[in-house]
Design a protein around this motif. Structure first.
Motif, PDB file in Angstrom:
ATOM      1  N   VAL A 342      97.382  26.615  36.493  1.00  0.00           N
ATOM      2  CA  VAL A 342      96.148  25.578  36.774  1.00  0.00           C
ATOM      3  C   VAL A 342      96.093  25.311  38.094  1.00  0.00           C
ATOM      4  CG1 VAL A 342      94.954  23.836  36.037  1.00  0.00           C
ATOM      5  CG2 VAL A 342      95.908  25.333  34.271  1.00  0.00           C
ATOM      6  N   ILE A 343      97.426  24.796  38.696  1.00  0.00           N
ATOM      7  CA  ILE A 343      97.163  24.169  40.075  1.00  0.00           C
ATOM      8  C   ILE A 343      96.806  25.184  40.968  1.00  0.00           C
ATOM      9  CG2 ILE A 343      98.786  23.214  41.927  1.00  0.00           C
ATOM     10  CD1 ILE A 343     100.300  21.842  39.344  1.00  0.00           C
ATOM     11  N   THR A 344      97.503  26.388  40.960  1.00  0.00           N
ATOM     12  CA  THR A 344      97.326  27.722  41.785  1.00  0.00           C
ATOM     13  C   THR A 344      95.875  27.916  41.577  1.00  0.00           C
ATOM     14  OG1 THR A 344      99.455  28.436  41.551  1.00  0.00           O
ATOM     15  CG2 THR A 344      97.904  29.969  42.245  1.00  0.00           C
ATOM     16  N   GLY A 345      95.317  28.308  40.647  1.00  0.00           N
ATOM     17  CA  GLY A 345      93.998  28.475  40.161  1.00  0.00           C
ATOM     18  C   GLY A 345      93.012  27.714  40.587  1.00  0.00           C
ATOM     19  N   PHE A 346      93.318  26.192  40.781  1.00  0.00           N
ATOM     20  CA  PHE A 346      92.366  25.425  41.471  1.00  0.00           C
ATOM     21  C   PHE A 346      92.487  25.551  42.822  1.00  0.00           C
ATOM     22  CE2 PHE A 346      91.505  20.936  42.989  1.00  0.00           C
ATOM     23  CZ  PHE A 346      90.340  20.766  42.696  1.00  0.00           C
ATOM     24  N   GLN A 347      93.650  25.604  43.355  1.00  0.00           N
ATOM     25  CA  GLN A 347      93.716  25.807  44.928  1.00  0.00           C
ATOM     26  C   GLN A 347      93.078  26.967  45.333  1.00  0.00           C
ATOM     27  OE1 GLN A 347      97.938  25.491  45.180  1.00  0.00           O
ATOM     28  NE2 GLN A 347      98.082  23.372  45.388  1.00  0.00           N
ATOM     29  N   ASN A 348      93.155  28.047  44.785  1.00  0.00           N
ATOM     30  CA  ASN A 348      92.511  29.314  45.173  1.00  0.00           C
ATOM     31  C   ASN A 348      91.116  29.647  44.717  1.00  0.00           C
ATOM     32  OD1 ASN A 348      92.762  30.324  42.402  1.00  0.00           O
ATOM     33  ND2 ASN A 348      94.575  31.665  43.099  1.00  0.00           N
ATOM     34  N   LYS A 349      90.565  28.393  43.986  1.00  0.00           N
ATOM     35  CA  LYS A 349      89.181  28.364  43.508  1.00  0.00           C
ATOM     36  C   LYS A 349      88.826  29.271  42.364  1.00  0.00           C
ATOM     37  CE  LYS A 349      87.502  26.556  48.048  1.00  0.00           C
ATOM     38  NZ  LYS A 349      86.359  26.524  49.226  1.00  0.00           N
ATOM     39  N   THR A 350      89.932  29.799  41.690  1.00  0.00           N
ATOM     40  CA  THR A 350      89.738  30.648  40.483  1.00  0.00           C
ATOM     41  C   THR A 350      89.127  29.676  39.377  1.00  0.00           C
ATOM     42  OG1 THR A 350      91.344  32.188  41.085  1.00  0.00           O
ATOM     43  CG2 THR A 350      90.765  32.198  38.671  1.00  0.00           C
ATOM     44  N   ILE A 351      89.663  28.572  39.248  1.00  0.00           N
ATOM     45  CA  ILE A 351      89.207  27.405  38.571  1.00  0.00           C
ATOM     46  C   ILE A 351      88.278  26.676  39.515  1.00  0.00           C
ATOM     47  CG2 ILE A 351      89.660  25.241  37.363  1.00  0.00           C
ATOM     48  CD1 ILE A 351      92.394  26.664  36.404  1.00  0.00           C
ATOM     49  N   ALA A 352      86.812  26.522  38.987  1.00  0.00           N
ATOM     50  CA  ALA A 352      85.855  25.765  39.694  1.00  0.00           C
ATOM     51  C   ALA A 352      86.047  24.389  39.662  1.00  0.00           C
ATOM     52  CB  ALA A 352      84.553  26.203  39.051  1.00  0.00           C
ATOM     53  N   ALA A 353      85.668  23.681  40.765  1.00  0.00           N
ATOM     54  CA  ALA A 353      85.519  22.296  41.013  1.00  0.00           C
ATOM     55  C   ALA A 353      84.210  21.843  40.432  1.00  0.00           C
ATOM     56  CB  ALA A 353      85.977  21.984  42.447  1.00  0.00           C
ATOM     57  N   GLY A 364      96.867   6.931  32.744  1.00  0.00           N
ATOM     58  CA  GLY A 364      96.964   7.453  34.321  1.00  0.00           C
ATOM     59  C   GLY A 364      98.554   7.610  34.827  1.00  0.00           C
ATOM     60  N   HIS A 365      99.239   6.292  34.132  1.00  0.00           N
ATOM     61  CA  HIS A 365     100.710   6.330  34.859  1.00  0.00           C
ATOM     62  C   HIS A 365     101.584   7.685  34.486  1.00  0.00           C
ATOM     63  CE1 HIS A 365      99.701   4.204  30.895  1.00  0.00           C
ATOM     64  NE2 HIS A 365     100.531   4.926  30.407  1.00  0.00           N
ATOM     65  N   ASP A 366     100.856   8.487  33.406  1.00  0.00           N
ATOM     66  CA  ASP A 366     101.939   9.522  33.040  1.00  0.00           C
ATOM     67  C   ASP A 366     101.361  10.741  33.571  1.00  0.00           C
ATOM     68  OD1 ASP A 366     103.553   8.129  31.247  1.00  0.00           O
ATOM     69  OD2 ASP A 366     102.056   8.172  29.893  1.00  0.00           O
ATOM     70  N   PHE A 367     100.580  10.779  34.666  1.00  0.00           N
ATOM     71  CA  PHE A 367      99.911  11.952  35.350  1.00  0.00           C
ATOM     72  C   PHE A 367     100.654  12.165  36.381  1.00  0.00           C
ATOM     73  CE2 PHE A 367      96.927  11.363  31.862  1.00  0.00           C
ATOM     74  CZ  PHE A 367      96.065  12.464  31.749  1.00  0.00           C
ATOM     75  N   LYS A 368     101.092  13.392  36.816  1.00  0.00           N
ATOM     76  CA  LYS A 368     101.826  14.023  38.117  1.00  0.00           C
ATOM     77  C   LYS A 368     100.648  13.759  39.136  1.00  0.00           C
ATOM     78  CE  LYS A 368     105.322  16.635  35.960  1.00  0.00           C
ATOM     79  NZ  LYS A 368     105.771  18.078  35.644  1.00  0.00           N
ATOM     80  N   GLN A 369     101.041  13.633  40.575  1.00  0.00           N
ATOM     81  CA  GLN A 369     100.456  13.809  41.653  1.00  0.00           C
ATOM     82  C   GLN A 369      99.364  15.043  41.676  1.00  0.00           C
ATOM     83  OE1 GLN A 369     102.336  13.436  45.070  1.00  0.00           O
ATOM     84  NE2 GLN A 369     100.774  12.859  46.353  1.00  0.00           N
ATOM     85  N   ASP A 370      99.861  16.075  41.324  1.00  0.00           N
ATOM     86  CA  ASP A 370      99.057  17.407  41.547  1.00  0.00           C
ATOM     87  C   ASP A 370      97.896  17.539  40.285  1.00  0.00           C
ATOM     88  OD1 ASP A 370     100.285  18.585  43.498  1.00  0.00           O
ATOM     89  OD2 ASP A 370     102.026  19.631  42.518  1.00  0.00           O
ATOM     90  N   TRP A 371      98.432  16.934  39.133  1.00  0.00           N
ATOM     91  CA  TRP A 371      97.323  16.991  38.073  1.00  0.00           C
ATOM     92  C   TRP A 371      96.235  15.922  38.309  1.00  0.00           C
ATOM     93  CZ3 TRP A 371     100.613  15.229  33.219  1.00  0.00           C
ATOM     94  CH2 TRP A 371     101.963  16.010  33.122  1.00  0.00           C
ATOM     95  N   LEU A 372      96.384  14.989  38.984  1.00  0.00           N
ATOM     96  CA  LEU A 372      95.369  14.081  39.588  1.00  0.00           C
ATOM     97  C   LEU A 372      94.468  14.648  40.548  1.00  0.00           C
ATOM     98  CD1 LEU A 372      97.043  10.707  39.225  1.00  0.00           C
ATOM     99  CD2 LEU A 372      95.579  11.524  37.710  1.00  0.00           C
ATOM    100  N   LYS A 373      95.044  15.230  41.232  1.00  0.00           N
ATOM    101  CA  LYS A 373      94.146  16.101  42.342  1.00  0.00           C
ATOM    102  C   LYS A 373      93.222  16.742  41.759  1.00  0.00           C
ATOM    103  CE  LYS A 373      97.655  15.851  46.135  1.00  0.00           C
ATOM    104  NZ  LYS A 373      98.444  16.984  47.266  1.00  0.00           N
ATOM    105  N   ILE A 374      93.607  17.615  41.035  1.00  0.00           N
ATOM    106  CA  ILE A 374      92.887  18.741  40.046  1.00  0.00           C
ATOM    107  C   ILE A 374      91.685  17.766  39.433  1.00  0.00           C
ATOM    108  CG2 ILE A 374      92.796  20.319  38.396  1.00  0.00           C
ATOM    109  CD1 ILE A 374      95.320  21.356  38.862  1.00  0.00           C
ATOM    110  N   LEU A 375      92.049  16.951  38.730  1.00  0.00           N
ATOM    111  CA  LEU A 375      91.073  16.119  37.975  1.00  0.00           C
ATOM    112  C   LEU A 375      90.046  15.240  38.661  1.00  0.00           C
ATOM    113  CD1 LEU A 375      93.419  14.665  35.120  1.00  0.00           C
ATOM    114  CD2 LEU A 375      91.597  16.410  34.796  1.00  0.00           C
TER     115      LEU A 375
END
Length: 616
Positions: A342-353, A364-375
């Motif tokens: 999902v991280i890669t898919g978001f970065q290469n725009k396979t998963i739309a923003a 939110g305290h249980d979310f990783k940094q990369d997860w929050l960038k996507i959300l």
């Protein structure tokens, strides 16, 4: 200063100049006990009075504001006004008639609650507080009004307040006297705090806290009586103020356990989901599967204009990856590979923003940094609604003592729009004192000074001291807990408002289930992710839940079993202590803690307990 809900600054363009002026006068000059609501749908019929003012000593007031100019009032009688606009002359309901209907409708509705009626023989059957209604003409002086309308019955001075009769230059006493002259009758007895809460409970259903023990009155009662629980639970005034005043843009709420974070998230979700202008769905995402199930159950009873997707993060990842056909092939390390896909898919725009009009993140305290960038990238830039809620002390999944990255680095731009909630309302003061004493003294001894935890303030009720018992073996724990659960149920606590929490359900003895069955206690044993997905808070059963999965939930009575079980191998007990803190703070009223294993954790628990209650 009075409390104005929502804050004046959050009202945007919907508040007129006259309304804003009056709101600032109220805020600066009415007493601190006074609450004033501006333009909020009210009561059974969801009417929109401009202002409702509740003063426990003086009563309840309904105010309608008109920014009219005298030269544009073409004619008026007791029911209608012909007013000149850019589209020509239009007929409007007379504001006195308008506010009178708001007032009488609300009061007659409130009078259906027996606890909001006078018990004084002289006023028996009447509403518990004085009340009145009036009109404020923000651009018309008394002299102008009298000149144009010689018939005083059309705009009577005892109901209509003119521009020059309440001003910023008057004293607070003068303003209060003029305003509350609209109340025609007074009583010597002021409104009690419980009655204030009941009034708020009826007028504003969206601030109610639903609870399994809140059983409505018997349906056999006549329709003229409101079916209202004897004990009501609602947001306190400050929680309501925050919830109604969030406004636009990104918002952060950093709150302690039991401070109402999830409640505010729900209010925000329902508020946004009724906005016809939103073109995309709303995403509510958390870490815990069972919290997602609880949120779904609370949302489903509401009629919404905008679709709402409620999910835990990994279920959301699975859905996104499945749609784009990028699911990992191997079952080995599936979760880690799913995250990366999902991280890669978001970065290469396979998963739309920008798929959602709004994104609301709980835990939110249980979310990783990369997860929050996507959300954060999932929020439509046109609406830009994002709400992020967290509490460092409940971070039990990630190996960190606090958020170890800046929120701005993950796209959450909320500078100047962060609120800290440091009062716990969920637990009794005794439960909170016990939980924080067990947790924070230990945790603060094992982290750097910059990250030390602060104990939350207690806003809950007084209650019983939590009971901690040490047994020789696991079976003795189980037998005692079964007996305790039966006693709780005998006092009126429903099965679905009780829970047994444990470090891991995999470590529980099979004797527990056998004893529950033999005792005919309906129960739901949560061991797998599928069990969590099928969890239903409304179903009438006792829940047996692993401590981490209980996050975000609450129960009247909680038994934490096998409390000294150490899951890891480290000498640092911080993870165990955090899990216990989460478990202890799930109990709103009664807490039982049992243990049988003798180790460093049991010594910490028993020594702290003895120190608190002077049993050493």
């Amino acid at each position: 200063m009075a409390t104005i809900i929502p804050t004046i600054g959050s009202c945007g363009n919907k508040i007129t100049a006259g309304e804003k002026r009056l709101a600032r006068i109220f805020e600066s000059n009415l007493s601190s006990d006074c609450t004033c609501w501006y333009d909020i749908p009210t009561g059974e019929k969801q009417t929109h009075p401009d202002f409702i003012i509740l003063d426990p000593q003086r009563g309840l007031l309904f105010i309608e504001v008109k920014d009219w100019y005298i030269s544009k009032i073409k004619s008026a009688n007791k029911t209608h006004v012909i007013y000149e606009t850019s589209d020509g002359d239009i007929s409007l309901t007379h504001p006195i008639e308008q506010v009178r209907q708001y007032s009488y409708g609300a009061i007659n509705y409130l009078k259906r609650d027996p606890q909001l009626l006078q018990d004084n023989e002289k006023y028996k059957g009447q509403f518990c507080a004085p009340y009145g209604h009036g009109v404020y003409l923000s651009n018309i002086t008394r002299k102008q009004l009298d000149k144009y309308f010689s018939n005083s019955d059309i705009f009577p001075s005892d109901i209509v307040i003119c521009k020059d009769e309440i001003t910023e230059f008057m004293s607070s006493e003068e303003i209060s006297l003029r305003l509350f002259s609209l109340v025609k009758h007074t009583f010597s007895k002021e409104i009690s705090n419980k009655q204030v809460d009941r009034i708020r409970w009826h007028l504003y259903p969206e601030i109610r806290i639903t609870h399994a023990l809140d059983k409505p009155e018997s349906s056999a009662k006549p329709i003229s009586v409101l079916r209202t629980p004897n004990i009501i639970k609602i947001m306190d005034t400050q929680q309501e103020l925050l919830a109604r005043s969030l406004g636009e843009g990104h918002r952060i709420i950093h709150g302690v356990a039991g401070s109402g974070k999830t409640l505010i998230l729900l209010y925000r979700c329902l508020h946004l989901a009724k906005d016809n202008n939103l073109k995309k769905p709303i995403l509510v995402v958390c870490y815990n599967i069972m919290l997602a199930q609880k949120l779904k159950s609370l949302i489903k009873s509401h009629q919404l204009m905008v679709p709402v997707e409620i999910t835990n993060f990994h279920a959301w990842c699975y859905k996104q990856a499945k749609i784009k056909n990028i699911l990992p092939n191997s079952k080995q390390n599936f979760i880690e590979n799913l995250e990366q896909a999902v991280i890669t898919g978001f970065q290469n725009k396979t998963i739309a923003a920008e798929q959602y009009s709004a994104v609301l993140i709980d835990e939110g305290h249980d979310f990783k940094q990369d997860w929050l960038k996507i959300l954060s990238g999932m929020v439509d830039s046109e609406t830009n609604y994002l709400l992020f809620l967290y509490d460092d002390a409940q971070s039990i999944y990630q190996k960190k003592s606090s958020l170890d990255f800046t929120l701005s680095s993950v796209g959450i731009k909320a500078q100047g729009r962060t609120t800290i909630l440091d009062i716990n309302y969920r637990n009794t003061q005794q439960i909170l004192h016990f939980a924080t004493s067990i947790a924070f003294d230990y945790l603060n001894d094992h982290i750097e000074d910059n990250f030390k935890y602060h104990k939350p303030d207690a806003g809950g009720l007084q209650g019983q001291v939590p009971n901690m018992l040490v047994f020789d073996n696991h079976q003795q724990e189980i037998i005692h807990i079964i007996k305790w659960l039966k006693q709780q149920h005998h006092t009126g606590v429903s099965w679905n408002d009780m829970a047994i929490l444990c470090p891991s359900t995999a470590h529980l003895s099979a004797i527990l289930v056998k004893e529950l069955r033999d005792s005919k206690i309906p129960h739901y044993f949560i061991a797998s992710s599928e069990d969590k997905k099928r969890y239903s808070p409304q179903s009438e059963f006792l829940s047996i839940i692993p401590l981490p999965s209980s996050k975000g939930l609450e129960f009247h009575s909680v038994a934490v079993i096998d409390s000294s079980n150490i899951m890891g191998n480290s000498d640092d007990l911080s993870d165990e202590i955090k899990r216990l803190y989460v478990g202890f703070t799930r109990a709103t009223n009664n807490l039982l803690v049992t243990l049988h294993q003798k180790n460093v954790l049991s010594r910490h628990l028993t020594s702290t307990y003895n120190q608190i209650y002077n049993n050493a």
